[in-house]
Design a protein around this motif. Structure first.
Motif, PDB file in Angstrom:
ATOM      1  N   ALA A   1      31.695 -31.882   4.925  1.00 37.77           N
ATOM      2  CA  ALA A   1      30.911 -31.366   6.054  1.00 37.77           C
ATOM      3  C   ALA A   1      29.599 -32.140   6.068  1.00 37.77           C
ATOM      4  N   ILE A   2      29.134 -32.459   7.257  1.00 39.34           N
ATOM      5  CA  ILE A   2      27.864 -33.179   7.379  1.00 39.34           C
ATOM      6  C   ILE A   2      26.721 -32.174   7.354  1.00 39.34           C
ATOM      7  N   ASP A   3      25.851 -32.311   6.365  1.00 37.74           N
ATOM      8  CA  ASP A   3      24.657 -31.476   6.289  1.00 37.74           C
ATOM      9  C   ASP A   3      23.556 -32.054   7.166  1.00 37.74           C
ATOM     10  N   ARG A   4      23.456 -33.379   7.145  1.00 37.20           N
ATOM     11  CA  ARG A   4      22.392 -34.045   7.890  1.00 37.20           C
ATOM     12  C   ARG A   4      22.810 -35.490   8.158  1.00 37.20           C
ATOM     13  N   LEU A   5      22.502 -35.949   9.360  1.00 34.12           N
ATOM     14  CA  LEU A   5      22.801 -37.320   9.752  1.00 34.12           C
ATOM     15  C   LEU A   5      21.569 -37.873  10.456  1.00 34.12           C
ATOM     16  N   GLU A   6      21.004 -38.944   9.905  1.00 35.08           N
ATOM     17  CA  GLU A   6      19.777 -39.506  10.455  1.00 35.08           C
ATOM     18  C   GLU A   6      19.897 -41.015  10.614  1.00 35.08           C
ATOM     19  N   VAL A   7      19.087 -41.539  11.493  1.00 32.25           N
ATOM     20  CA  VAL A   7      18.975 -42.976  11.676  1.00 32.25           C
ATOM     21  C   VAL A   7      17.526 -43.351  11.393  1.00 32.25           C
TER      22      VAL A   7
ATOM     23  N   VAL B   1      15.535 -66.703  12.126  1.00 33.60           N
ATOM     24  CA  VAL B   1      14.949 -65.357  12.061  1.00 33.60           C
ATOM     25  C   VAL B   1      13.545 -65.361  12.659  1.00 33.60           C
ATOM     26  N   SER B   2      12.741 -66.365  12.321  1.00 32.80           N
ATOM     27  CA  SER B   2      11.375 -66.460  12.865  1.00 32.80           C
ATOM     28  C   SER B   2      11.411 -66.556  14.386  1.00 32.80           C
ATOM     29  N   GLU B   3      12.329 -67.348  14.918  1.00 30.84           N
ATOM     30  CA  GLU B   3      12.477 -67.492  16.371  1.00 30.84           C
ATOM     31  C   GLU B   3      12.866 -66.165  17.016  1.00 30.84           C
ATOM     32  N   ARG B   4      13.820 -65.462  16.408  1.00 30.55           N
ATOM     33  CA  ARG B   4      14.242 -64.169  16.950  1.00 30.55           C
ATOM     34  C   ARG B   4      13.095 -63.168  16.945  1.00 30.55           C
ATOM     35  N   MET B   5      12.324 -63.178  15.864  1.00 31.59           N
ATOM     36  CA  MET B   5      11.199 -62.256  15.751  1.00 31.59           C
ATOM     37  C   MET B   5      10.127 -62.558  16.787  1.00 31.59           C
ATOM     38  N   ALA B   6       9.999 -63.819  17.157  1.00 24.70           N
ATOM     39  CA  ALA B   6       8.999 -64.204  18.152  1.00 24.70           C
ATOM     40  C   ALA B   6       9.410 -63.764  19.554  1.00 24.70           C
ATOM     41  N   ASN B   7      10.709 -63.559  19.768  1.00 25.39           N
ATOM     42  CA  ASN B   7      11.200 -63.276  21.118  1.00 25.39           C
ATOM     43  C   ASN B   7      11.754 -61.883  21.343  1.00 25.39           C
ATOM     44  N   GLU B   8      11.926 -61.112  20.289  1.00 24.32           N
ATOM     45  CA  GLU B   8      12.470 -59.764  20.457  1.00 24.32           C
ATOM     46  C   GLU B   8      12.034 -58.860  19.312  1.00 24.32           C
ATOM     47  N   LYS B   9      12.177 -57.581  19.523  1.00 26.01           N
ATOM     48  CA  LYS B   9      11.867 -56.617  18.470  1.00 26.01           C
ATOM     49  C   LYS B   9      13.057 -56.575  17.518  1.00 26.01           C
ATOM     50  N   THR B  10      12.832 -56.929  16.273  1.00 23.48           N
ATOM     51  CA  THR B  10      13.909 -56.973  15.292  1.00 23.48           C
ATOM     52  C   THR B  10      13.739 -55.828  14.302  1.00 23.48           C
ATOM     53  N   GLU B  11      14.854 -55.161  13.986  1.00 21.71           N
ATOM     54  CA  GLU B  11      14.819 -54.000  13.106  1.00 21.71           C
ATOM     55  C   GLU B  11      16.055 -53.959  12.218  1.00 21.71           C
ATOM     56  N   PHE B  12      15.881 -53.399  11.043  1.00 24.42           N
ATOM     57  CA  PHE B  12      17.001 -52.980  10.220  1.00 24.42           C
ATOM     58  C   PHE B  12      17.281 -51.544  10.638  1.00 24.42           C
ATOM     59  N   VAL B  13      18.537 -51.213  10.864  1.00 23.21           N
ATOM     60  CA  VAL B  13      18.909 -49.846  11.248  1.00 23.21           C
ATOM     61  C   VAL B  13      19.799 -49.288  10.146  1.00 23.21           C
ATOM     62  N   ASN B  14      19.404 -48.150   9.609  1.00 22.23           N
ATOM     63  CA  ASN B  14      20.165 -47.487   8.546  1.00 22.23           C
ATOM     64  C   ASN B  14      20.664 -46.144   9.040  1.00 22.23           C
ATOM     65  N   VAL B  15      21.931 -45.851   8.782  1.00 23.97           N
ATOM     66  CA  VAL B  15      22.491 -44.531   9.057  1.00 23.97           C
ATOM     67  C   VAL B  15      22.563 -43.823   7.711  1.00 23.97           C
ATOM     68  N   ILE B  16      21.918 -42.667   7.622  1.00 26.33           N
ATOM     69  CA  ILE B  16      21.842 -41.911   6.381  1.00 26.33           C
ATOM     70  C   ILE B  16      22.574 -40.589   6.593  1.00 26.33           C
ATOM     71  N   ALA B  17      23.511 -40.287   5.698  1.00 25.06           N
ATOM     72  CA  ALA B  17      24.285 -39.059   5.833  1.00 25.06           C
ATOM     73  C   ALA B  17      24.225 -38.270   4.535  1.00 25.06           C
ATOM     74  N   SER B  18      24.021 -36.971   4.665  1.00 29.23           N
ATOM     75  CA  SER B  18      24.114 -36.051   3.542  1.00 29.23           C
ATOM     76  C   SER B  18      25.365 -35.214   3.783  1.00 29.23           C
ATOM     77  N   LEU B  19      26.291 -35.277   2.832  1.00 25.51           N
ATOM     78  CA  LEU B  19      27.581 -34.597   2.985  1.00 25.51           C
ATOM     79  C   LEU B  19      27.790 -33.586   1.873  1.00 25.51           C
ATOM     80  N   THR B  20      28.566 -32.549   2.170  1.00 21.39           N
ATOM     81  CA  THR B  20      28.976 -31.568   1.177  1.00 21.39           C
ATOM     82  C   THR B  20      30.492 -31.531   1.163  1.00 21.39           C
ATOM     83  N   LYS B  21      31.068 -31.623  -0.030  1.00 19.63           N
ATOM     84  CA  LYS B  21      32.527 -31.566  -0.150  1.00 19.63           C
ATOM     85  C   LYS B  21      32.989 -30.157   0.198  1.00 19.63           C
TER      86      LYS B  21
END
Length: 131
Positions: A33-39, A102-122
């Motif tokens: 069961a998902i207790d919490r799901l965050e981005v 990477v430097s070129e991309r950063m100069a032309n767009e907003k670059t982000e790492f996106v993490n999906v974090i899930a807390s689960l209960t068996k």
């Protein structure tokens, strides 16, 4: 710089699921069961766009270099294993080019790492499920 056949055979599969896909997969599997799901999103740009002019360009180049080196820590052993040792200058050139991209991309767009974090209960297994 490298053998085309080896390049064609090299593959690092990577897939970044959306929160909805994670939720659907957990539901389909049924054991948890998902207790919490965050981005969480972390900007690649440590200045968060607060610099301007030459300072901004310098920071983006430095950030591109740092990100490329972080990726290099993980990827270099895989690359050397697949393409062979003795290609230090090739590896250096690959990551120099990657830092520039990477430097070129950063100069032309907003670059982000996106993490999906899930807390689960068996979920408890019901005795009737084994009948």
């Amino acid at each position: 710089m490298i053998d085309q056949e080896k390049l064609d055979r090299f593959n690092i599969p990577q897939y970044m699921p959306s929160p909805a896909e994670v939720e659907a997969e957990v539901h389909t599997q049924g054991s948890f069961a998902i207790d919490r799901l965050e981005v969480s999103k972390v900007s690649w740009d440590v200045s968060n766009g607060e610099l301007s002019g030459s300072d901004e360009g310098h920071m983006k180049n430095a950030a591109g270099y740092n990100i490329a080196n972080n990726i290099r820590v993980v990827a270099e052993p895989l690359l050397v294993s697949h393409f062979g040792a003795g290609g230090e200058e090739v590896i250096d050139e690959v990551f120099r080019r990657y830092a520039a991209i990477v430097s070129e991309r950063m100069a032309n767009e907003k670059t982000e790492f996106v993490n999906v974090i899930a807390s689960l209960t068996k979920k408890a297994v019901s005795p009737q499920a084994h009948v």
